[in-house]
Each structure stands twice: as structure tokens, then as C-alpha cells.
Design a protein around this motif. Structure first.
Motif, mmCIF file in Angstrom:
data_model
loop_
_atom_site.group_PDB
_atom_site.id
_atom_site.type_symbol
_atom_site.label_atom_id
_atom_site.label_comp_id
_atom_site.label_asym_id
_atom_site.label_seq_id
_atom_site.Cartn_x
_atom_site.Cartn_y
_atom_site.Cartn_z
ATOM 1 N N GLY A 293 4.728 14.161 2.805
ATOM 2 C CA GLY A 293 4.315 15.506 3.198
ATOM 3 C C GLY A 293 5.343 16.197 4.068
ATOM 4 O O GLY A 293 5.591 17.402 3.926
ATOM 5 N N TRP A 294 5.965 15.433 4.971
ATOM 6 C CA TRP A 294 6.994 15.984 5.856
ATOM 7 C C TRP A 294 8.199 16.470 5.050
ATOM 8 O O TRP A 294 8.731 17.560 5.304
ATOM 9 C CB TRP A 294 7.426 14.905 6.854
ATOM 10 C CG TRP A 294 8.492 15.344 7.816
ATOM 11 C CD1 TRP A 294 8.328 16.066 8.959
ATOM 12 C CD2 TRP A 294 9.903 15.077 7.707
ATOM 13 N NE1 TRP A 294 9.542 16.271 9.576
ATOM 14 C CE2 TRP A 294 10.526 15.672 8.832
ATOM 15 C CE3 TRP A 294 10.689 14.396 6.782
ATOM 16 C CZ2 TRP A 294 11.891 15.604 9.039
ATOM 17 C CZ3 TRP A 294 12.055 14.324 6.994
ATOM 18 C CH2 TRP A 294 12.645 14.921 8.101
ATOM 19 N N ALA A 295 8.627 15.689 4.083
ATOM 20 C CA ALA A 295 9.761 16.062 3.241
ATOM 21 C C ALA A 295 9.427 17.268 2.361
ATOM 22 O O ALA A 295 10.270 18.155 2.157
ATOM 23 C CB ALA A 295 10.196 14.879 2.374
ATOM 24 N N GLN A 296 8.202 17.331 1.847
ATOM 25 C CA GLN A 296 7.796 18.458 1.013
ATOM 26 C C GLN A 296 7.747 19.761 1.802
ATOM 27 O O GLN A 296 8.037 20.829 1.266
ATOM 28 C CB GLN A 296 6.429 18.182 0.386
ATOM 29 C CG GLN A 296 6.445 17.117 -0.701
ATOM 30 C CD GLN A 296 5.054 16.774 -1.200
ATOM 31 O OE1 GLN A 296 4.053 17.002 -0.517
ATOM 32 N NE2 GLN A 296 4.973 16.196 -2.390
ATOM 33 N N GLY B 271 11.179 12.922 -0.207
ATOM 34 C CA GLY B 271 10.221 12.023 0.427
ATOM 35 C C GLY B 271 10.298 10.616 -0.132
ATOM 36 O O GLY B 271 10.153 9.631 0.596
ATOM 37 N N LEU B 272 10.546 10.514 -1.439
ATOM 38 C CA LEU B 272 10.719 9.204 -2.068
ATOM 39 C C LEU B 272 11.921 8.476 -1.477
ATOM 40 O O LEU B 272 11.831 7.291 -1.117
ATOM 41 C CB LEU B 272 10.902 9.376 -3.583
ATOM 42 C CG LEU B 272 11.323 8.134 -4.363
ATOM 43 C CD1 LEU B 272 10.226 7.078 -4.331
ATOM 44 C CD2 LEU B 272 11.682 8.489 -5.808
ATOM 45 N N LYS B 273 13.052 9.172 -1.375
ATOM 46 C CA LYS B 273 14.262 8.555 -0.827
ATOM 47 C C LYS B 273 14.049 8.092 0.608
ATOM 48 O O LYS B 273 14.483 6.996 1.000
ATOM 49 C CB LYS B 273 15.419 9.554 -0.890
ATOM 50 C CG LYS B 273 15.877 9.884 -2.305
ATOM 51 C CD LYS B 273 16.972 10.931 -2.292
ATOM 52 C CE LYS B 273 17.389 11.312 -3.717
ATOM 53 N NZ LYS B 273 18.422 12.393 -3.725
ATOM 54 N N LEU B 274 13.363 8.912 1.403
ATOM 55 C CA LEU B 274 13.090 8.554 2.791
ATOM 56 C C LEU B 274 12.205 7.310 2.872
ATOM 57 O O LEU B 274 12.459 6.395 3.666
ATOM 58 C CB LEU B 274 12.412 9.739 3.494
ATOM 59 C CG LEU B 274 12.154 9.613 4.996
ATOM 60 C CD1 LEU B 274 13.459 9.370 5.749
ATOM 61 C CD2 LEU B 274 11.470 10.879 5.515
ATOM 62 N N LEU C 67 0.823 -1.211 0.000
ATOM 63 C CA LEU C 67 0.000 0.000 0.000
ATOM 64 C C LEU C 67 0.856 1.259 0.000
ATOM 65 O O LEU C 67 0.466 2.281 -0.568
ATOM 66 C CB LEU C 67 -0.942 -0.018 1.197
ATOM 67 C CG LEU C 67 -2.324 -0.654 0.962
ATOM 68 C CD1 LEU C 67 -3.153 0.199 0.002
ATOM 69 C CD2 LEU C 67 -2.227 -2.069 0.455
ATOM 70 N N SER C 68 2.027 1.192 0.640
ATOM 71 C CA SER C 68 2.948 2.334 0.581
ATOM 72 C C SER C 68 3.378 2.608 -0.854
ATOM 73 O O SER C 68 3.367 3.753 -1.317
ATOM 74 C CB SER C 68 4.195 2.060 1.442
ATOM 75 O OG SER C 68 3.875 2.015 2.801
ATOM 76 N N MET C 69 3.727 1.541 -1.562
ATOM 77 C CA MET C 69 4.185 1.699 -2.945
ATOM 78 C C MET C 69 3.053 2.146 -3.866
ATOM 79 O O MET C 69 3.256 2.963 -4.771
ATOM 80 C CB MET C 69 4.776 0.384 -3.445
ATOM 81 C CG MET C 69 6.112 0.029 -2.811
ATOM 82 S SD MET C 69 7.445 1.110 -3.373
ATOM 83 C CE MET C 69 7.772 0.422 -5.003
ATOM 84 N N GLY D 35 0.382 1.647 6.070
ATOM 85 C CA GLY D 35 1.294 1.828 4.936
ATOM 86 C C GLY D 35 1.004 3.089 4.145
ATOM 87 O O GLY D 35 1.905 3.867 3.825
ATOM 88 N N THR D 36 -0.276 3.305 3.821
ATOM 89 C CA THR D 36 -0.660 4.504 3.077
ATOM 90 C C THR D 36 -0.402 5.757 3.888
ATOM 91 O O THR D 36 0.160 6.743 3.390
ATOM 92 C CB THR D 36 -2.149 4.432 2.691
ATOM 93 O OG1 THR D 36 -2.388 3.255 1.934
ATOM 94 C CG2 THR D 36 -2.557 5.645 1.867
ATOM 95 N N ALA D 37 -0.827 5.731 5.168
ATOM 96 C CA ALA D 37 -0.661 6.902 6.021
ATOM 97 C C ALA D 37 0.816 7.232 6.238
ATOM 98 O O ALA D 37 1.212 8.404 6.217
ATOM 99 C CB ALA D 37 -1.352 6.661 7.360
ATOM 100 N N LEU D 38 1.635 6.201 6.432
ATOM 101 C CA LEU D 38 3.055 6.423 6.675
ATOM 102 C C LEU D 38 3.744 6.999 5.444
ATOM 103 O O LEU D 38 4.519 7.968 5.535
ATOM 104 C CB LEU D 38 3.724 5.104 7.077
ATOM 105 C CG LEU D 38 5.195 5.171 7.496
ATOM 106 C CD1 LEU D 38 5.360 6.074 8.713
ATOM 107 C CD2 LEU D 38 5.733 3.773 7.796
ATOM 108 N N ALA D 39 3.450 6.437 4.260
ATOM 109 C CA ALA D 39 4.047 6.949 3.023
ATOM 110 C C ALA D 39 3.646 8.393 2.771
ATOM 111 O O ALA D 39 4.476 9.237 2.408
ATOM 112 C CB ALA D 39 3.630 6.071 1.838
#
Length: 458
Positions: A411-414, A427-430, A277-279, A402-406
Motif C-alpha cells: 500500500g505504501w508503494a502504491q 511494492g513487490l520489489k520492496l 503469510l507474506s507470500m 507477515g500479512t500486515a507487513l506485506a
């Protein structure tokens, strides 16, 4: 043969509800950037269209064992169909985020009923020598949804209002109801057992508080709020375990957790669904926000990976029945761990992201359904239904996390940089680092289970 054909039809009828829920979920993932602009919301809020759906499903799924024992299968199917149809209509006419979310929550209720029902019928009615094949068919129905969703969402949103995503599936829901009415059979007489309200409430509080606690680590929650959530999660979790001990009709059979093999398999299954779900959230959003792909193009780019997952899931069930059942599992989780290890050193690009997603889905298709099948086959017939409910609870809850964490990490990185493109790539790298750690944990769980099994033989 006629009995097997009827079983296959009933699997499809019940499975299509989960299929449609995932189709809408992956279609909305494609539409998230557009919905964020229309409703003026960030990714951490808009992802509740998926997280809310999965969370409601998670709260309902643990009741699956009780519902299966208490009510007829076709009655549960009708309740799920009605809830899904009502939620779809709400979403189809929605002109604001709240009504859209309400529709998704009603669809989550339907998924919470239908998901354990489908696998329970398979385990109950499928011939012993074909359990892996029928589980593969059930998984295929659900696994094929990510192949349809992105393309469906990309094309519809590109040319029509997003409400059309929901309006177009209403005829499919009606056809599914007719298929279920003519195929679902009852082989076990319903029992008049009481519902454990205390355990239900405490479990719901535990699941909700734990999810908000996890989300708080990547948001701006104050320390006091995090402390309250921690105490609430620990308190409700402990109270639930206490209430469930020694009950003749417990909501969940907690004694299953005393089996080390079951614990290792369930942990691996939980984390695999979290990764999946993260992916499914991460890839389409990164393709659009960082690489400026259109919704239709992003959907088509995801399609090959989803098709690979669907086809391999079906083949993996056959391998399970014909060969060593642990072979596809070990190969699959090994591929997943290696994929995210390589992802740490390759430069992010459209081609590389598509390749990473395809290889990940290959590993997922080989391992995911076989883990559940092998784990449940090791249980007694009296415990199989309870084990199935635990797996379905893990599947729904891990999907929500999974969805919420991704979304939270993205959002945090942005928020850390002024450029959306740079923030999205950060955010992708993290997320890829987190997924690598999870992949290695899954590999360790599967290898540990195989070691325990071999040690028991010796």
C-alpha cells in the motif's frame, strides 16, 4: 493399529478447523481486489480480514496450555467448532466489511483453540518412534489448505458472490464435528487450576500494541502515537515477564527461553511463518493488480506451489524419522535464502513469480514442521505442552505480522505513484528485499543451532 487410526482421525478432525480457516484466508486473498472495490477500502484496511483472524488466534493460543490441562479435549473441540460455525454464518450473510470482519474474528477464536490442541494430542498420544510422521500428518492437513484455497476462491468469486465462500463450507464444519465426536480421546485427567487473568491481559496488550507499532512504520502514524505504542509494548511485556516468574501454573513457561537451541529454533519458525503469510498475500494480489490475471487464473497459478508444500511437508516428516532430522531443515532454509537472492535479479513476470513461489514452498515444506518437531523433542515431557503453546503463539502472531507487513509495504508503494501497476511492482520489489533479509536471518539461526549442538557433543 486401531489406536493409531483413531489418533489420525482425531488429528484430521481438529486440523480441519485450521485447514478451513486457511482455505478461507487464501481464498479471500484472491478476492481482496474485488472486496477493495466493493467496500471502497485500500489493501492496508482489507488485510485485517487476515490480520484480525491471526491476531485473535494469537491472543487465544497462549491459553492453550491452561485449557489443555483444565478441560477435556473433546470439550475444547466443541467450543472451537461452535465458534467457527457461528463466524462462518456471520460472514456468509455479511453485506458490509464490519460483519465480515466479525465473522473472521470468531473463526480466529476457533483456530486459537484448535491449533495447539491438535499438536498437543500428537505429542501426547503418538508413539515415540513415529512423532515426526504424525507431526507431518498434522502439518499436511494445514499445509494442503493453500492448495485448495486459491482455486476454491478463484472459481467461486469468478461466478458467485463472495459470501458463497463461507456458505459452502458449513456442511464441512458439521461433518467435522461428527468426526471429532467419534475419535477424540482423553488420556490425561483434567486438573482444577486457576486462570491467570493478570498475565492474560498484559500479554494481550503486548501482542496488540506490538503489532500496531510494527504497522505504524509503514503508515502515517505520528511520532507521538508510535512512542505511546512503544512504551505500551515495553511496559506490558516487562509486566508479563514479571508476573509469570516463579508461578506454579504460569500462562507461558518463560524458563524455556533460557535454552539457546530452543530460542534459535523458535526464531526461525516464527520468521518462516511470517514469510509464508507474506507470500500468500503478496503473490495472488500482484498477479491480479500488476499482471491483470483473473481471480480464477491467479488461483490456478498458485496451486502448484501449494501442492509442493503439502507433499513435501509429509515427506519431510518421514525423512525426519528415518535420517538426520537436521538435514531437511538445513536444506530447506538454504533453498529459501537462495530463492530470494535470485529473486533480486530476475525480472518480475507471471512465470518468474510462480517459479519463485514453488521453490520457496519446497524449502518451507522441508524445514517448517521439522523445526518445531526437533525443538519440542529436546524438551522434557513436563515442558513439551508449554513449548507447543509457544510455537503455536509464534505461528499465529508471525502470520498476522507477515500479512500486515506485506500489505502495508504494498500500500505504501502504491501511494507513491499514480499508476497502480507500477506501484504494485515497486511494492513487490520492496517486499522481496525484506524477505531476503529474513531468509538470511533464518539460515543463520539454523546453522548456529547446528554449531551449538556439535559443540555440545565435542
Amino acid at each position: 493399529m486401531n489406536q493409531n487410526n483413531r489418533l489420525i482421525r482425531s488429528i484430521f478432525a481438529i486440523g480441519i478447523l485450521s485447514f478451513l480457516g486457511i482455505v478461507i484466508e487464501t481464498a479471500l486473498n484472491i478476492a481482496f481486489p474485488q472486496l477493495m472495490m466493493e467496500f471502497h477500502l485500500g489493501p492496508a484496511t482489507i488485510q485485517w480480514l487476515t490480520t484480525g483472524y491471526m491476531l485473535v488466534s494469537t491472543v487465544i493460543v497462549p491459553f492453550g496450555s491452561y485449557l489443555r490441562k483444565r478441560f477435556r479435549a473433546v470439550g475444547l473441540f466443541r467450543a472451537a467448532i461452535f465458534s467457527f460455525l457461528l463466524g462462518t454464518i456471520c460472514a456468509a450473510v455479511a453485506n458490509n466489511f464490519k460483519l465480515l470482519l466479525c465473522g473472521r474474528l470468531l473463526q480466529g477464536v476457533a483456530n486459537g483453540i484448535s491449533l495447539p490442541l491438535m499438536f498437543s494430542i500428537i505429542l501426547e498420544q503418538a508413539p515415540k518412534k513415529k512423532v515426526g510422521t504424525f507431526m507431518g500428518i498434522g502439518t499436511l492437513v494445514i499445509a494442503f489448505a493453500p492448495a485448495v484455497g486459491p482455486v476454491y476462491g478463484g472459481i467461486v468469486v469468478n461466478y458467485l458472490p463472495w459470501q458463497a465462500l463461507f456458505a459452502f463450507i458449513i456442511p464441512v464444519i458439521i461433518a467435522t464435528w461428527l468426526l471429532g465426536e467419534t475419535s477424540i480421546s482423553q488420556t490425561v485427567k483434567p486438573q482444577k487450576i486457576t486462570f491467570d487473568y493478570q498475565a492474560a491481559v498484559t500479554l494481550a496488550i503486548f501482542l496488540v500494541s506490538t503489532l500496531f507499532l510494527i504497522l505504524g512504520f509503514t503508515s502515517h502514524n505520528k511520532i507521538l502515537l508510535q512512542l505511546i505504542l512503544t512504551l505500551l509494548a515495553l511496559g506490558s511485556g516487562s509486566l508479563f515477564v514479571y508476573l509469570e516468574r516463579k508461578k506454579p501454573h504460569a500462562l507461558l513457561d518463560m524458563t524455556l527461553f533460557k535454552r539457546k537451541n530452543f530460542d534459535l529454533f523458535l526464531t526461525a519458525f516464527f520468521l518462516l511463518q511470517l514469510m509464508s503469510l507474506s507470500m500468500s498475500f503478496l503473490i495472488p494480489n500482484v498477479l491480479q493488480m500488476a499482471f491483470k490475471q483473473s481471480t480464477a487464473t491467479a488461483g490456478l497459478l498458485i496451486l502448484p506451489a501449494a501442492i509442493v508444500d503439502a507433499l513435501v511437508s509429509a515427506i519431510a516428516g518421514v525423512i525426519y524419522d528415518k535420517a538426520n532430522p537436521r538435514l531437511p531443515i538445513i536444506i530447506g532454509v538454504g533453498i529459501i535464502a537462495a530463492t530470494f537472492l535470485v529473486a533480486q535479479v530476475v525480472k518480475p513476470s507471471v512465470i518468474n513469480l510462480v517459479a519463485i513461489y514453488i521453490i520457496f514452498m519446497l524449502g518451507l515444506g522441508l524445514s517448517y514442521s521439522n523445526i518445531m518437531t526437533l525443538s519440542l523433542e529436546q524438551l522434557s515431557s513436563a515442558s513439551t505442552n508449554d513449548g507447543n503453546v509457544l510455537y503455536m503463539t509464534a505461528q499465529s502472531y508471525s502470520g498476522a505480522i507477515g500479512t500486515a507487513l506485506a500489505a502495508s509495504l504494498l500500500g505504501w508503494a502504491q501511494a507513491k505513484v499514480p499508476s497502480q501497476e507500477l506501484g504494485t511492482l515497486n511494492g513487490l520489489k520492496l517486499n522481496l528485499v525484506v524477505l531476503l533479509v529474513i531468509g538470511l536471518i533464518i539460515l543463520c539461526c539454523i546453522l548456529a543451532e547446528a554449531f551449538l549442538k556439535q559443540a555440545a557433543k565435542d
